[in-house]
Design a protein around this motif. Structure first.
Motif, PDB file in Angstrom:
ATOM      1  N   TYR A  38       0.832  -1.204   0.000  1.00  0.00           N
ATOM      2  CA  TYR A  38       0.000   0.000   0.000  1.00  0.00           C
ATOM      3  C   TYR A  38       0.871   1.261   0.000  1.00  0.00           C
ATOM      4  O   TYR A  38       0.495   2.284  -0.588  1.00  0.00           O
ATOM      5  N   ASP A  39       2.038   1.188   0.631  1.00  0.00           N
ATOM      6  CA  ASP A  39       2.972   2.316   0.586  1.00  0.00           C
ATOM      7  C   ASP A  39       3.498   2.518  -0.832  1.00  0.00           C
ATOM      8  O   ASP A  39       3.775   3.638  -1.245  1.00  0.00           O
ATOM      9  N   ASP A  40       3.643   1.414  -1.566  1.00  0.00           N
ATOM     10  CA  ASP A  40       4.066   1.495  -2.968  1.00  0.00           C
ATOM     11  C   ASP A  40       3.078   2.333  -3.786  1.00  0.00           C
ATOM     12  O   ASP A  40       3.469   3.104  -4.656  1.00  0.00           O
ATOM     13  N   TYR A  41       1.788   2.153  -3.505  1.00  0.00           N
ATOM     14  CA  TYR A  41       0.779   2.956  -4.199  1.00  0.00           C
ATOM     15  C   TYR A  41       0.934   4.441  -3.850  1.00  0.00           C
ATOM     16  O   TYR A  41       0.834   5.320  -4.709  1.00  0.00           O
ATOM     17  N   ALA A  42       1.167   4.728  -2.563  1.00  0.00           N
ATOM     18  CA  ALA A  42       1.340   6.115  -2.131  1.00  0.00           C
ATOM     19  C   ALA A  42       2.556   6.747  -2.800  1.00  0.00           C
ATOM     20  O   ALA A  42       2.498   7.890  -3.272  1.00  0.00           O
ATOM     21  N   LEU A  43       3.649   5.999  -2.853  1.00  0.00           N
ATOM     22  CA  LEU A  43       4.866   6.514  -3.483  1.00  0.00           C
ATOM     23  C   LEU A  43       4.656   6.743  -4.974  1.00  0.00           C
ATOM     24  O   LEU A  43       5.094   7.763  -5.521  1.00  0.00           O
ATOM     25  N   ALA A  44       3.985   5.816  -5.642  1.00  0.00           N
ATOM     26  CA  ALA A  44       3.739   5.959  -7.076  1.00  0.00           C
ATOM     27  C   ALA A  44       2.905   7.201  -7.367  1.00  0.00           C
ATOM     28  O   ALA A  44       3.175   7.943  -8.327  1.00  0.00           O
ATOM     29  N   ALA A  65      18.980  -0.137  10.765  1.00  0.00           N
ATOM     30  CA  ALA A  65      19.836  -0.049   9.578  1.00  0.00           C
ATOM     31  C   ALA A  65      19.466  -1.059   8.495  1.00  0.00           C
ATOM     32  O   ALA A  65      19.663  -0.804   7.303  1.00  0.00           O
ATOM     33  N   GLU A  66      18.885  -2.184   8.878  1.00  0.00           N
ATOM     34  CA  GLU A  66      18.541  -3.225   7.912  1.00  0.00           C
ATOM     35  C   GLU A  66      17.481  -2.783   6.904  1.00  0.00           C
ATOM     36  O   GLU A  66      17.293  -3.426   5.870  1.00  0.00           O
ATOM     37  N   THR A  67      16.774  -1.680   7.189  1.00  0.00           N
ATOM     38  CA  THR A  67      15.723  -1.221   6.275  1.00  0.00           C
ATOM     39  C   THR A  67      16.263  -0.359   5.135  1.00  0.00           C
ATOM     40  O   THR A  67      15.513   0.003   4.225  1.00  0.00           O
ATOM     41  N   GLU A  68      17.556  -0.027   5.162  1.00  0.00           N
ATOM     42  CA  GLU A  68      18.081   0.916   4.169  1.00  0.00           C
ATOM     43  C   GLU A  68      18.009   0.419   2.724  1.00  0.00           C
ATOM     44  O   GLU A  68      17.758   1.219   1.824  1.00  0.00           O
ATOM     45  N   PRO A  69      18.174  -0.878   2.429  1.00  0.00           N
ATOM     46  CA  PRO A  69      17.954  -1.313   1.042  1.00  0.00           C
ATOM     47  C   PRO A  69      16.531  -1.032   0.557  1.00  0.00           C
ATOM     48  O   PRO A  69      16.323  -0.679  -0.608  1.00  0.00           O
ATOM     49  N   THR A  70      15.559  -1.184   1.435  1.00  0.00           N
ATOM     50  CA  THR A  70      14.173  -0.879   1.079  1.00  0.00           C
ATOM     51  C   THR A  70      14.013   0.610   0.812  1.00  0.00           C
ATOM     52  O   THR A  70      13.324   1.020  -0.133  1.00  0.00           O
ATOM     53  N   ILE A  71      14.655   1.428   1.625  1.00  0.00           N
ATOM     54  CA  ILE A  71      14.591   2.877   1.424  1.00  0.00           C
ATOM     55  C   ILE A  71      15.252   3.252   0.106  1.00  0.00           C
ATOM     56  O   ILE A  71      14.741   4.103  -0.645  1.00  0.00           O
ATOM     57  N   ARG A  72      16.364   2.639  -0.211  1.00  0.00           N
ATOM     58  CA  ARG A  72      17.062   2.933  -1.468  1.00  0.00           C
ATOM     59  C   ARG A  72      16.197   2.575  -2.675  1.00  0.00           C
ATOM     60  O   ARG A  72      16.242   3.239  -3.707  1.00  0.00           O
ATOM     61  N   LYS A  73      15.392   1.528  -2.555  1.00  0.00           N
ATOM     62  CA  LYS A  73      14.487   1.194  -3.645  1.00  0.00           C
ATOM     63  C   LYS A  73      13.473   2.317  -3.853  1.00  0.00           C
ATOM     64  O   LYS A  73      13.152   2.679  -4.986  1.00  0.00           O
ATOM     65  N   GLY A  78      11.809   7.160  -7.399  1.00  0.00           N
ATOM     66  CA  GLY A  78      11.588   8.562  -7.731  1.00  0.00           C
ATOM     67  C   GLY A  78      11.641   9.557  -6.599  1.00  0.00           C
ATOM     68  O   GLY A  78      11.507  10.765  -6.827  1.00  0.00           O
ATOM     69  N   ALA A  79      11.832   9.097  -5.360  1.00  0.00           N
ATOM     70  CA  ALA A  79      11.966  10.048  -4.253  1.00  0.00           C
ATOM     71  C   ALA A  79      13.287  10.791  -4.351  1.00  0.00           C
ATOM     72  O   ALA A  79      14.267  10.282  -4.907  1.00  0.00           O
ATOM     73  N   ASP A  80      13.331  12.005  -3.816  1.00  0.00           N
ATOM     74  CA  ASP A  80      14.532  12.842  -3.903  1.00  0.00           C
ATOM     75  C   ASP A  80      15.502  12.618  -2.753  1.00  0.00           C
ATOM     76  O   ASP A  80      16.717  12.717  -2.928  1.00  0.00           O
ATOM     77  N   ASP A  81      14.977  12.365  -1.575  1.00  0.00           N
ATOM     78  CA  ASP A  81      15.823  12.096  -0.419  1.00  0.00           C
ATOM     79  C   ASP A  81      15.045  11.237   0.566  1.00  0.00           C
ATOM     80  O   ASP A  81      13.861  10.952   0.354  1.00  0.00           O
ATOM     81  N   GLU A 180      -0.459   3.217 -10.450  1.00  0.00           N
ATOM     82  CA  GLU A 180       0.156   1.945 -10.807  1.00  0.00           C
ATOM     83  C   GLU A 180       1.526   1.851 -10.138  1.00  0.00           C
ATOM     84  O   GLU A 180       2.274   2.823 -10.115  1.00  0.00           O
ATOM     85  N   TRP A 181       1.831   0.680  -9.596  1.00  0.00           N
ATOM     86  CA  TRP A 181       3.160   0.485  -9.018  1.00  0.00           C
ATOM     87  C   TRP A 181       4.233   0.836 -10.039  1.00  0.00           C
ATOM     88  O   TRP A 181       4.079   0.592 -11.234  1.00  0.00           O
ATOM     89  N   LYS A 182       5.325   1.399  -9.569  1.00  0.00           N
ATOM     90  CA  LYS A 182       6.432   1.772 -10.440  1.00  0.00           C
ATOM     91  C   LYS A 182       7.638   0.876 -10.154  1.00  0.00           C
ATOM     92  O   LYS A 182       7.968   0.614  -8.995  1.00  0.00           O
ATOM     93  N   ILE A 183       8.277   0.417 -11.213  1.00  0.00           N
ATOM     94  CA  ILE A 183       9.469  -0.415 -11.095  1.00  0.00           C
ATOM     95  C   ILE A 183      10.690   0.451 -11.377  1.00  0.00           C
ATOM     96  O   ILE A 183      10.726   1.149 -12.397  1.00  0.00           O
ATOM     97  N   PRO A 184      11.672   0.474 -10.491  1.00  0.00           N
ATOM     98  CA  PRO A 184      12.845   1.328 -10.725  1.00  0.00           C
ATOM     99  C   PRO A 184      13.622   0.886 -11.958  1.00  0.00           C
ATOM    100  O   PRO A 184      13.836  -0.303 -12.174  1.00  0.00           O
TER     101      PRO A 184
END
Length: 245
Positions: A38-44, A65-73, A78-81, A180-184
């Motif tokens: 559901y967060d993917d929809y919000a980000l898209a 710290a283990e969540t940082e790969p998810t944040i990088r995705k 398309g997020a800026d920071d 729609e979900w976005k794929i990097p």
């Protein structure tokens, strides 16, 4: 427009779930983690709004710290920071307090997140953030359009849909079909490596909730086959055994 998108770091829906330490801790061994769907929809939708009207997107995660790969995705999408609150997300109220603090300091025009996470499925954080910040909170949002400082929203309610307009800022819990979900793509993945990811410490408030133990849902029972002509037996089973009537 400054948009804050709050994302969760959750197990993939295909993961096998188990617990350790006498069922008091989630066993992460071999589990793949993803951005909450559901967060993917919000980000898209945030990316679409930025592409249409300009502005910036900050993703926020309360996690270690283990969540940082998810944040990088999320940055690759398309997020800026990004901002990571360096704390384990023990419960909805604790997470909402961290989000509210970051959101107030950043003075965001729009705060988006999924309607719920798929690990605890509480669906409480968006309303708590709104209450803590004194802002309107709307969920589940299925359509979101912004014109200037006014948002037009469609949300799902019992028995139908509701249409409303409200002024920025506000908090929205999103769900499909908002976007729609976005794929990097490769360019996004490469640029995500250099985008800012700021780590901040949590507020001093302790969580009011403590998990004593976890348990798996009961195993499914045997399937009962009913003769298609025996409707009375079917109704009796649905009423007395399944208790869905």
């Amino acid at each position: 427009m400054k948009i804050l998108v709050c994302i969760t770091h959750v197990p993939d829906t295909t993961s096998k779930i188990s617990f350790t330490d006498n069922n008091t801790k989630f066993d992460k061994t071999g589990v793949q983690f993803i951005i909450g769907p559901y967060d993917d929809y919000a980000l898209a939708r945030a990316v679409e709004l930025k592409e249409a009207s300009g502005g910036s997107i900050t993703v926020l995660n309360v996690g270690e710290a283990e969540t940082e790969p998810t944040i990088r995705k999320a940055l690759a999408i398309g997020a800026d920071d990004a901002i990571r609150v360096n704390a384990f997300p023990t419960d909805a109220y604790f997470v909402a307090k961290q989000i509210a603090k970051v959101a107030e300091e950043g003075e965001y025009d729009l705060i988006l997140m999924g309607r719920e996470s798929i690990d605890f499925n509480g669906g409480q954080v968006h309303s708590m953030v709104g209450e803590l910040m004194g802002l309107p909170s709307v969920s589940p949002v299925m359509v979101l359009d912004v014109e200037g400082t006014t948002a037009k929203i469609q949300r799902e309610i019992e028995g139908g849909k509701e249409y409303m307009e409200l002024e920025l800022p506000f908090v929205a819990g999103c769900q499909e079909p908002i976007a729609e979900w976005k794929i990097p793509n490769m360019r996004g993945i490469m640029s995500a490596r250099t985008k800012p990811l700021n780590v901040v410490e949590p507020t001093g408030d302790e969580s009011p909730v403590k998990s004593e133990s976890f348990e798996m849902p009961p195993a499914k029972g045997d399937v009962k086959l009913i003769d298609p002509d025996n409707l009375d037996e079917l109704v009796n089973l649905l009423k007395n055994d399944a208790k869905v009537l």
